[in-house]
Structure formats: structure tokens, C-alpha cells
Design a protein around this motif. Structure first.
Motif, PDB file in Angstrom:
ATOM      1  N   UNK A   1       0.824  -1.209   0.000  1.00 35.98           N
ATOM      2  CA  UNK A   1       0.000   0.000   0.000  1.00 35.98           C
ATOM      3  C   UNK A   1       0.859   1.261   0.000  1.00 35.98           C
ATOM      4  N   UNK A   2       1.952   1.240   0.775  1.00 34.99           N
ATOM      5  CA  UNK A   2       2.863   2.397   0.792  1.00 34.99           C
ATOM      6  C   UNK A   2       3.430   2.631  -0.618  1.00 34.99           C
ATOM      7  N   UNK A   3       3.908   1.522  -1.221  1.00 35.82           N
ATOM      8  CA  UNK A   3       4.508   1.627  -2.555  1.00 35.82           C
ATOM      9  C   UNK A   3       3.481   2.114  -3.569  1.00 35.82           C
ATOM     10  N   UNK A   4       2.263   1.611  -3.434  1.00 33.24           N
ATOM     11  CA  UNK A   4       1.194   1.984  -4.362  1.00 33.24           C
ATOM     12  C   UNK A   4       0.876   3.481  -4.244  1.00 33.24           C
TER      13      UNK A   4
ATOM     14  N   UNK B   1      10.629   1.276  -5.184  1.00 32.90           N
ATOM     15  CA  UNK B   1      11.400   0.500  -4.203  1.00 32.90           C
ATOM     16  C   UNK B   1      11.288   1.181  -2.846  1.00 32.90           C
ATOM     17  N   UNK B   2      11.184   0.368  -1.812  1.00 27.62           N
ATOM     18  CA  UNK B   2      11.091   0.910  -0.459  1.00 27.62           C
ATOM     19  C   UNK B   2      12.222   0.376   0.414  1.00 27.62           C
TER      20      UNK B   2
ATOM     21  N   UNK C   1      10.902  -4.188  -3.986  1.00 32.11           N
ATOM     22  CA  UNK C   1      10.477  -3.361  -5.120  1.00 32.11           C
ATOM     23  C   UNK C   1       9.141  -3.886  -5.639  1.00 32.11           C
ATOM     24  N   UNK C   2       8.262  -2.963  -5.949  1.00 39.99           N
ATOM     25  CA  UNK C   2       6.940  -3.340  -6.472  1.00 39.99           C
ATOM     26  C   UNK C   2       6.768  -2.786  -7.876  1.00 39.99           C
TER      27      UNK C   2
ATOM     28  N   UNK D   1       3.699  -7.584  -6.489  1.00 43.48           N
ATOM     29  CA  UNK D   1       5.016  -6.978  -6.575  1.00 43.48           C
ATOM     30  C   UNK D   1       5.994  -7.906  -7.273  1.00 43.48           C
ATOM     31  N   UNK D   2       6.733  -7.355  -8.188  1.00 43.97           N
ATOM     32  CA  UNK D   2       7.693  -8.164  -8.934  1.00 43.97           C
ATOM     33  C   UNK D   2       9.096  -7.901  -8.382  1.00 43.97           C
ATOM     34  N   UNK D   3       9.757  -8.932  -7.892  1.00 46.72           N
ATOM     35  CA  UNK D   3      11.100  -8.720  -7.375  1.00 46.72           C
ATOM     36  C   UNK D   3      12.034  -8.256  -8.490  1.00 46.72           C
TER      37      UNK D   3
END
Lengths: 197, 325
Positions: free
Chosen positions: A121-124, A136-137, A169-170, A185-187
């Protein structure tokens, strides 16, 4: 006094000690704690949860330590990556800054099953704000400077007081306005952090 | 039955009756609802402010798949008694839910339809907090418990639109047993909070070494005023750490002593204003002071509230006396 009023008053007098004991037990199960207290807190948990009273009241305890921030990074082809952190000191009012601060500080305290969804959710959110496909977080631990360091002329922002822990990373392939409901999320190879699949 | 056994029964009976009377006096002795009215106004203002701040970033925090994804929150709520009515509100109705919550919160602050709006204010606090549990902190916990006790007690009986409509005159002077109950619950809860906050600190080594307070001061993310000058007088943060611990652990006992009560409240006010001024948590610092009103003498509060009108009356009396002369 009618019989109903008497019964109501009796129930009220039974509820008071029950409530006080339940409220008292809520923080008692916080570790380190005896199995007796952990079980007692567990017994009181449904009541406290229903009334939003299930809190630990562990303010700056047991030991105030590093604060946690979330750093985000967006790769841009042919350019340096776009980077940022939350909480951002520019966020105003201060209460909103504190809400973002809590997102970074508290997320690791939540269940391991829910955590990947929250981090996604943060990445989104970052992807939506910056109209990016990939985010990326990382966690940034910022350790408080010791008294000796400050006495020797150091500052609270000295570079070696920060420590980075990559999270993952997403990839959000669809454009922001047409996002699929299910996001996986795709690594990405260059990420050394945890990967969520 | 021997005379000694009947004497024993009489002593036990007398002890039980005394305990019952003390219990009833402690929880139900009629009290002035004025502190509850003041607490309601301050809590309502804080709840309104908190809701308005949510409004600044509503979509980010309450969007279905953004900072606090609905799926994750439902997972956290699963199998326990936590609840949030917002989980039943469709995404497109969130702004309407926020507007309605702010309206109810304002009515609650004004003391309008308080029997209903106080319960709604509690549901609103719980629902907004439990919908975004990761973003919660002490502010939400304290607003939650204040709203709960304000819903239990007669917070509408003083300083409210409801009481104004009913009496059409100044402050009501009616003493109520239910006001005592709500104030006592608040007092006892505050004691429990400080006791556990103190115990929790005792689990950490740095609260014993005195270093803990320095670590809080030296936390860049909290800091809103530079206190690193304290590194030159190290005994000061050590002393403040020790005072904090002693004050928190013994608050639950010493606050009931009438002589020490002002000192305990004064230290508390200083600590919480310090949290606001130096750690940037004004909302938390201020809301922690609000329950202190339950410990303030209702006569003092009444004198404070009615001071402008009593001063005006005194001036009017003086003026009329000088005119007649």
C-alpha cells in the motif's frame, strides 16, 4: 426504588470492578511478562478491543531507540532515481506529519501476514503520487546521537547515524488511472531486500 | 451463640457496611458535572481537529488499496473484537462520512443532543482510529477513552446547548451521582495509564541510567526545538529522566493526597507541555492534560468559569453604588 432500578444498580456495581480490572490488565501482557499476566490480558482482550481500550501505554519505553523512516525510490531511465522519505519534515500540520511517522514506526509491530499488504500500500501510494510503474522501499533507522558525539561537535544528522534496510520493489504495470485490482510486486534483481510474491 | 462470636459477627457486619458506604461514596456521591462539560468541549475540539487533518489526506490514508489497504485492515480485525464502521463505507462515500463525522463532533462539542452525539463521538473515534491502526498513536487512545466516559457520564448537564435549552439560565448547580461515576472512571483510568507507562520504562536500562530522556531529545524525527545544548549539562536530562519515572510510577498513589495533588498535576502539565513544545506533539500533549480536569476541585473550576460574569456583576454593583451617591 423499583426492582428493575435495583437490578440495574447492582449490575452497574458489578460492571465497575470488571471494567477497572480489564483496563488494568490490558497493558500487563506486554513482554517481558509472566504467563499469568499474558493469559489475564488475553482474557480481557475482547472487552478492551471492543471499547478501543486495548493499549499498552508504553510511551518511549522500554528504551527510546532509533526512529524508523521509509525511503522510497523510483528509477527513471537515463536519469538519477527520484527519491524521498516519509515522514517528510515539510509535511504540515504536525499531526499529519505524525500520522506518516507512525506509518513508518508502527508497521513492523503488525502481524506478518498483513505487513506485506501494508507495505505494498505504501509503494502503491508513492506510485500513484508520482505516476510511476515501479517503486522501491527501504527502512531507514535513524539512531539518536549520543551525548559524547554532540559534545565533540557532532550533529543529530551525521551520516553514520542512519542505517538502511531495503524492503523490496513493487511493479505496477498499468497506468495509474487503470490499475488492476490485484497487484503483484515483482522482485527486481538489483534489490537486496525482502521480496513479496 | 457465645458473646464473643456474636461480637465478631457484629464487627464483620460493621466493616462490610462501612466498606459499602465508602464504595458508594467513592463512585456515586453526587458531583458537579461542570468538569465533564469542560472535558467534553476540549475533547470535542480535539476530535474535530483530528478529523479535519484526516481530511487533508483522506484518499491516501483511507483509499481501499493505498496506505492502509482495506484487505490488510480486515485481516487485522479478523478473529478479534476490533471494529470500524468505516469498513462498511464505500470508497466514494468517504468524504460524506468525514463531513458527517465532523458535524457530529461539532454538535458534541457544543453539547447539542449530547446523549446521542456523545455515543456517536465514541463510535466515530473508534471507527476512524481502527480503520487506520498503523497510523494511530497516544492521541487516538486518549480521545477514545475520553469519549467513552463522556458517553457514560452526564456531559450534557453543564456548559452545553442542551442544558441551556433546559434551564434558560447560567450554569446548572445540580449535583449528579452519574457525574461522579464518569469522573472517577476517568481518574482511575489515568492512574492506570501512568502506572503502566512508568512500569514499562522500568523495563528499559536507559531509564535507570538516565540516558533515556537524552535519547528522546536527540531524536531528530520528534524534535521541534533544539535541546542538544543539554549535552553540556548532562545532569539535567538524567535528572529529568528520574523525575519522569518517579512521577509516573507514584502518580496513582500521590494524586489522591489533597496536599500533593497540585504538585502532581503541575509536574504533569509541565511534562505534557514539554512534549508539545519540544517533540512537536501538541495534540498528544494537550489531550493528556484534559483528564486532569477530573482532579480539579469543582468549586475552583466554577469560580474560574464564572469569573468574568462575577467580575461584571461586582463592577455593576460598584457603578450603581457610586451613581446613588
Amino acid at each position: 426504588m423499583s426492582i428493575f432500578r435495583k437490578a440495574g444498580f447492582l449490575l452497574l456495581n458489578l460492571w465497575i470492578p470488571f471494567h477497572v480490572v480489564a483496563v488494568f490488565l490490558a497493558p500487563s501482557g506486554m513482554p517481558p511478562s509472566s504467563p499469568l499476566l499474558v493469559n489475564a490480558a488475553e482474557l480481557a482482550r475482547p472487552y478492551n478491543e471492543a471499547l478501543f481500550l486495548n493499549h499498552g501505554y508504553h510511551y518511549f519505553a522500554p528504551d527510546p531507540g532509533a526512529s524508523t523512516l521509509v525511503e522510497w525510490s523510483i528509477d527513471r531511465p537515463g536519469d538519477i532515481p527520484l527519491k524521498g522519505r516519509f515522514p517528510d519534515p515539510q509535511t504540515s500540520p504536525r499531526l499529519l506529519y505524525h500520522r506518516y511517522f507512525m506509518l513508518a514506526e508502527n508497521v513492523e509491530a503488525f502481524s506478518p501476514e498483513a505487513r506485506p499488504l501494508i507495505l505494498r500500500g505504501y509503494a502503491k501510494h508513492i506510485a500513484d503520487v508520482h505516476k510511476a510503474d515501479q517503486v522501491s522501499l527501504s527502512f531507514i533507522r535513524h539512531y539518536p546521537a549520543s551525548m559524547v558525539r554532540i559534545q565533540a561537535g557532532g550533529s543529530l544528522r551525521d551520516e553514520d547515524s542512519y542505517e538502511m534496510e531495503p524492503i523490496g520493489t513493487w511493479n505496477f504495470d498499468a497506468p495509474p488511472n487503470r490499475l488492476p485490482t490485484s497487484l503483484t510486486p515483482v522482485p527486481v534483481e538489483h534489490t537486496s531486500g525482502r521480496q513479496f510474491e | 451463640m457465645t458473646s464473643s462470636s456474636s461480637r465478631l459477627i457484629a464487627i464483620i457486619r460493621c466493616g462490610l457496611l462501612r466498606a459499602r458506604d465508602a464504595w458508594l461514596r467513592f463512585w456515586f456521591e453526587p458531583a458537579d458535572p461542570l468538569p465533564l462539560g469542560l472535558i467534553r468541549i476540549l475533547t470535542g475540539l480535539m476530535l474535530t481537529y483530528s478529523l479535519c487533518v484526516w481530511g487533508l489526506d483522506l484518499q491516501a490514508f483511507f483509499g481501499d488499496d493505498l496506505l492502509q489497504p482495506r484487505e490488510a485492515i480486515e485481516m487485522l480485525h479478523e478473529g478479534n473484537a476490533m471494529f470500524s464502521l468505516l469498513l462498511y463505507v464505500p470508497q466514494e462515500w468517504m468524504f460524506a462520512a468525514l463531513a458527517a463525522s465532523i458535524l457530529v463532533s461539532l454538535l458534541f462539542t457544543a453539547g447539542a443532543f449530547t446523549r446521542v452525539t456523545s455515543v456517536l463521538a465514541f463510535l466515530i473515534t473508534t471507527s476512524w482510529s481502527q480503520r487506520v491502526p498503523v497510523a494511530n498513536f497516544g492521541l487516538d487512545q486518549i480521545v477514545g477513552l475520553l469519549c467513552l466516559y463522556l458517553a457514560i457520564g452526564p456531559s450534557e448537564a453543564s456548559l452545553s446547548w442542551d442544558s441551556y435549552r433546559r434551564h434558560k439560565k447560567g450554569l446548572s448547580t445540580q449535583l449528579l451521582p452519574s457525574a461522579r461515576l464518569a469522573l472517577r472512571l476517568l481518574q482511575v483510568h489515568l492512574c492506570i495509564i501512568y502506572l503502566w507507562a512508568g512500569f514499562a520504562k522500568l523495563k528499559g536500562e536507559t531509564w535507570w541510567t538516565g540516558e533515556a530522556l537524552w535519547r528522546v531529545i536527540a531524536n531528530q524525527e520528534y524534535q521541534t526545538a533544539d535541546l542538544t545544548w543539554m549535552a553540556k549539562i548532562p545532569w539535567l536530562p538524567y535528572l529529568l529522566a528520574h523525575i519522569t519515572i518517579v512521577w509516573e510510577v507514584f502518580f496513582c498513589a500521590l494524586i489522591w493526597n489533597r496536599t500533593l495533588r497540585p504538585l502532581m498535576l503541575f509536574i504533569g502539565v509541565c511534562i505534557h507541555l514539554g512534549i508539545g513544545a519540544f517533540l512537536g506533539m501538541w495534540t498528544f500533549g494537550l489531550i493528556m492534560i484534559v483528564p486532569y480536569l477530573s482532579f480539579v476541585s469543582d468549586k475552583r473550576l466554577r469560580a474560574f468559569i464564572t469569573w468574568p460574569s462575577s467580575k461584571r456583576r461586582a463592577l455593576q454593583t460598584e457603578e450603581s453604588a457610586s451613581t446613588s451617591e
